[in-house]
Scaffold this motif. Structure first.
Motif, short mmCIF file in Angstrom:
data_model
loop_
_atom_site.label_atom_id
_atom_site.label_comp_id
_atom_site.label_asym_id
_atom_site.label_seq_id
_atom_site.Cartn_x
_atom_site.Cartn_y
_atom_site.Cartn_z
N ILE A 80 0.92 -1.21 -0.06
CA ILE A 80 -0.05 -0.03 -0.14
C ILE A 80 0.99 1.43 0.10
O ILE A 80 0.50 2.39 -0.57
CB ILE A 80 -0.88 0.20 1.20
CG1 ILE A 80 -1.96 -1.39 0.96
CG2 ILE A 80 -1.78 1.41 1.55
CD1 ILE A 80 -2.83 -1.45 2.23
N ALA A 81 2.09 1.10 0.79
CA ALA A 81 2.73 2.40 0.59
C ALA A 81 3.56 2.57 -0.34
O ALA A 81 4.35 3.99 -0.69
CB ALA A 81 3.84 2.20 1.96
N THR A 82 3.71 1.62 -1.31
CA THR A 82 4.68 1.77 -2.49
C THR A 82 4.40 2.70 -3.48
O THR A 82 5.18 3.69 -3.92
CB THR A 82 5.01 0.51 -3.27
OG1 THR A 82 5.43 -0.75 -2.56
CG2 THR A 82 5.67 0.58 -4.65
N PRO A 83 2.98 2.91 -3.76
CA PRO A 83 2.80 4.09 -4.70
C PRO A 83 3.00 5.63 -3.97
O PRO A 83 3.63 6.41 -4.79
CB PRO A 83 1.30 4.03 -4.99
CG PRO A 83 0.91 2.51 -4.72
CD PRO A 83 1.91 2.42 -3.50
N SER A 84 2.76 5.54 -2.62
CA SER A 84 3.11 6.91 -2.13
C SER A 84 4.50 6.99 -1.94
O SER A 84 5.23 8.33 -2.21
CB SER A 84 2.74 6.74 -0.55
OG SER A 84 1.27 6.74 -0.54
N ALA A 85 5.45 6.14 -1.91
CA ALA A 85 7.04 6.23 -1.85
C ALA A 85 7.38 6.67 -3.27
O ALA A 85 8.26 7.60 -3.35
CB ALA A 85 7.42 4.77 -1.67
N ARG A 86 6.57 6.25 -4.41
CA ARG A 86 7.01 6.98 -5.80
C ARG A 86 6.63 8.44 -5.92
O ARG A 86 7.15 9.09 -6.37
CB ARG A 86 6.15 5.95 -6.87
CG ARG A 86 6.37 6.28 -8.13
CD ARG A 86 5.39 7.05 -8.78
NE ARG A 86 3.93 6.62 -9.03
CZ ARG A 86 2.93 7.47 -9.20
NH1 ARG A 86 3.13 8.89 -9.25
NH2 ARG A 86 1.77 7.02 -9.21
N VAL A 87 5.56 8.75 -5.21
CA VAL A 87 5.09 10.13 -5.14
C VAL A 87 6.06 10.89 -4.49
O VAL A 87 6.65 11.98 -4.92
CB VAL A 87 3.65 10.42 -4.52
CG1 VAL A 87 3.50 11.93 -4.56
CG2 VAL A 87 2.71 9.49 -5.53
N ALA A 108 0.81 17.95 -2.80
CA ALA A 108 -0.59 17.85 -2.71
C ALA A 108 -1.17 16.53 -2.43
O ALA A 108 -2.04 16.10 -1.79
CB ALA A 108 -1.24 18.45 -3.71
N ILE A 109 -0.79 15.43 -3.33
CA ILE A 109 -1.00 14.24 -3.44
C ILE A 109 -0.66 13.49 -1.98
O ILE A 109 -1.60 12.69 -1.30
CB ILE A 109 -0.49 13.29 -4.54
CG1 ILE A 109 -0.57 13.75 -5.85
CG2 ILE A 109 -0.71 11.78 -4.48
CD1 ILE A 109 0.17 13.12 -7.19
N LEU A 110 0.59 13.63 -1.48
CA LEU A 110 0.81 13.23 -0.09
C LEU A 110 -0.11 13.52 0.90
O LEU A 110 -0.42 13.03 1.67
CB LEU A 110 2.34 13.67 0.22
CG LEU A 110 3.29 12.85 -0.98
CD1 LEU A 110 4.73 13.34 -0.49
CD2 LEU A 110 3.17 11.26 -0.58
N LEU A 111 -0.28 14.89 0.72
CA LEU A 111 -1.28 15.51 1.60
C LEU A 111 -2.87 14.87 1.70
O LEU A 111 -3.09 14.57 2.83
CB LEU A 111 -1.44 17.06 1.41
CG LEU A 111 -2.43 17.75 2.68
CD1 LEU A 111 -1.72 17.95 3.87
CD2 LEU A 111 -2.62 19.26 1.84
N THR B 76 -0.68 14.64 -11.97
CA THR B 76 -1.56 15.77 -11.95
C THR B 76 -3.01 15.62 -11.62
O THR B 76 -3.90 15.78 -10.81
CB THR B 76 -1.50 16.67 -13.25
OG1 THR B 76 -0.24 17.17 -13.15
CG2 THR B 76 -2.55 18.18 -13.14
N LEU B 77 -3.49 14.23 -12.52
CA LEU B 77 -4.71 13.77 -12.52
C LEU B 77 -4.99 12.73 -11.27
O LEU B 77 -6.10 12.93 -10.71
CB LEU B 77 -5.09 12.91 -13.78
CG LEU B 77 -5.10 13.72 -15.07
CD1 LEU B 77 -5.44 13.00 -16.30
CD2 LEU B 77 -6.19 14.86 -15.01
N GLU B 78 -3.85 12.28 -10.88
CA GLU B 78 -4.09 11.25 -9.57
C GLU B 78 -4.25 12.14 -8.52
O GLU B 78 -4.70 11.46 -7.38
CB GLU B 78 -3.03 10.28 -9.53
CG GLU B 78 -1.41 10.80 -9.05
CD GLU B 78 -0.55 9.82 -9.20
OE1 GLU B 78 -0.80 8.58 -9.85
OE2 GLU B 78 0.75 9.97 -8.99
N LEU B 79 -3.82 13.45 -8.35
CA LEU B 79 -4.27 14.19 -7.11
C LEU B 79 -5.85 14.31 -7.14
O LEU B 79 -6.55 14.05 -6.15
CB LEU B 79 -3.72 15.72 -7.58
CG LEU B 79 -4.17 16.76 -6.69
CD1 LEU B 79 -3.79 16.52 -5.25
CD2 LEU B 79 -3.73 18.16 -6.88
#
Lengths: 128, 287
Positions: A80-87, A108-111, B76-79
């Motif tokens: 589950i954490a792998t995509p967040s690590a990519r971000v 913003a994605i991490l937020l 950008t879209l995955e946000l």
């Protein structure tokens, strides 16, 4: 920032670094899940047994004791954490390349994911 | 342990056929776990989200290595897909399970009919772990010099464009991404069914790039809602373990043999299976 103005780090090199990170995360997660399933077999656990609750505090103890639920939860957390690590890695790469707009998007994605963690923790286990 | 092996096999089957037919694992896993193993629908969705993350991370790794995905557009879209997924994850626990079953039945009917109507087009949900990227043109009317429909966000859109194509209609992309995120979280699917047509037809992204970028986005989208499922007790590790491994193995095999198999008969057969499964899910919805 135009394609031409991007530094190598924000272009092909970043793609390659992120690809490696995703591959390592996937194989680590799936590997831990495979060990967990093996431990399930040894312990005689069935997937239809009562669900093992997620308890972050107990996780290190369960993993060190070789309990299947501990290793499975660790594998699931890695997956589950792998995509967040990519971000997070993208954020670092964009920051080094000076791509401020993409740094803001990554942050913003991490937020948003952090907000999900807070909401999930606040709501607690569902009664349903 | 027989049940564990059966679950591993079911996951492998879902991964294999999902990869061959371009459905992604989620569309097949949820009905398999609910109808085949009697798992509660919400738990099946939680497990399916884990499988979606595994297949997305693996395939996105390949797509990034080959520079087939548009990282900036995808992020950008995955946000917005992640935002939708958080909303969907919260709503999923508030909705009646029968309504969720009804929504899933509708999804299966849509996917089944899409498979019948599809004529040799590449799969929308997931191209498979080792899918290759090649050049293909943008959607009709989306050529590089098409500026007629560009709005005030053209500066941003230009930054998100790739070689040979120009992204436009970013507003539609944002709205569609939120919707894709909600659907992904509610039904445990990757959401490629929404994102690929959105990027290709509405935003002018070439189909192969749209497919690769959609795969890249699935991981973050599914992990945003999977976190909520995990913290709310919607993921069973004893089920998620064997199922996710099975899906990973099945999808890996599927992506390697997909170009050697005549999919026409398989597609027709699976349409019947999907429609029958939709009927069973609809029965569940009606209690």
């Amino acid at each position: 920032m135009s394609q031409a103005a991007r530094t190598p780090l924000a272009g092909d090199a970043l793609d390659a670094a992120l690809a490696r990170l995703l591959a390592i995360g996937t194989f680590a997660g799936v590997g831990l899940l495979a060990i967990g399933v093996g431990l399930m077999a040894v312990a005689g656990r069935s997937p239809l047994d009562p669900k093992a609750p997620f308890d972050l505090g107990r996780l290190p103890v369960d993993v060190m004791a070789g309990r299947p639920e501990g290793v499975l939860w660790l594998g699931l957390l890695v997956v589950i954490a792998t995509p967040s690590a990519r971000v997070a890695a993208s954020l670092a790469g964009f920051a080094m390349a000076g791509e401020r707009a993409m740094v803001a998007v990554s942050a913003a994605i991490l937020l948003v994911i952090a907000v999900g963690v807070i909401i999930g923790t606040a709501l607690g286990e569902s009664a349903a | 342990m027989i049940v564990g092996l059966a679950m591993l096999g079911a996951g492998a089957g879902a991964g294999l056929f999902g990869s061959l037919l371009g459905l992604g694992g989620g569309t097949l896993i949820v009905p398999l776990l609910t109808l085949g193993f009697g798992l509660p629908l919400r738990d099946a969705v939680g497990v399916s989200l884990v499988a979606v993350i595994v297949t997305s991370s693996a395939s996105a790794s390949v797509f990034l290595q080959r520079h087939a995905a548009n990282l900036r557009l995808g992020m950008t879209l995955e946000l917005f897909t992640a935002t939708g997924a958080i909303v969907g994850g919260i709503v999923a626990f508030a909705l009646d399970v029968r309504l969720l079953a009804g929504l899933f039945a509708a999804l299966l009917v849509y996917v089944g009919l899409s498979m019948v109507l599809r004529r040799g087009a590449p799969p929308a949900e997931a191209e498979g772990i080792a899918a290759a990227a090649d050049d293909d043109p943008p959607a009709a009317g989306a050529a590089l010099d098409d500026t007629a429909r560009e709005g005030p966000g053209q500066g941003v859109a230009a930054r998100l464009s790739g070689p040979g194509y120009r992204v436009h209609r970013l507003g539609a992309g944002v709205a569609g991404s939120v919707f894709a995120g909600v659907v992904s979280a509610l039904l445990g699917i990757g959401g490629g069914t929404v994102k690929v047509p959105l990027m290709h037809l509405a935003m002018g992204v070439p189909l192969r790039v749209a497919t690769a970028t959609s795969n890249l986005m699935m991981g973050v989208t599914a992990s945003a809602s999977a976190v909520i499922y995990l913290l709310r007790g919607g993921i069973d590790p004893y089920v998620a373990g064997p199922t996710a491994i099975g899906v990973f193995v099945g999808a890996s095999i599927g992506s390697r043999v997909v170009h050697r198999i005549d999919l026409r008969v398989l597609r027709l057969l699976f349409t019947v299976v999907l429609l029958y499964t939709a009927f069973q899910m609809a029965r569940k919805a009606l209690g």
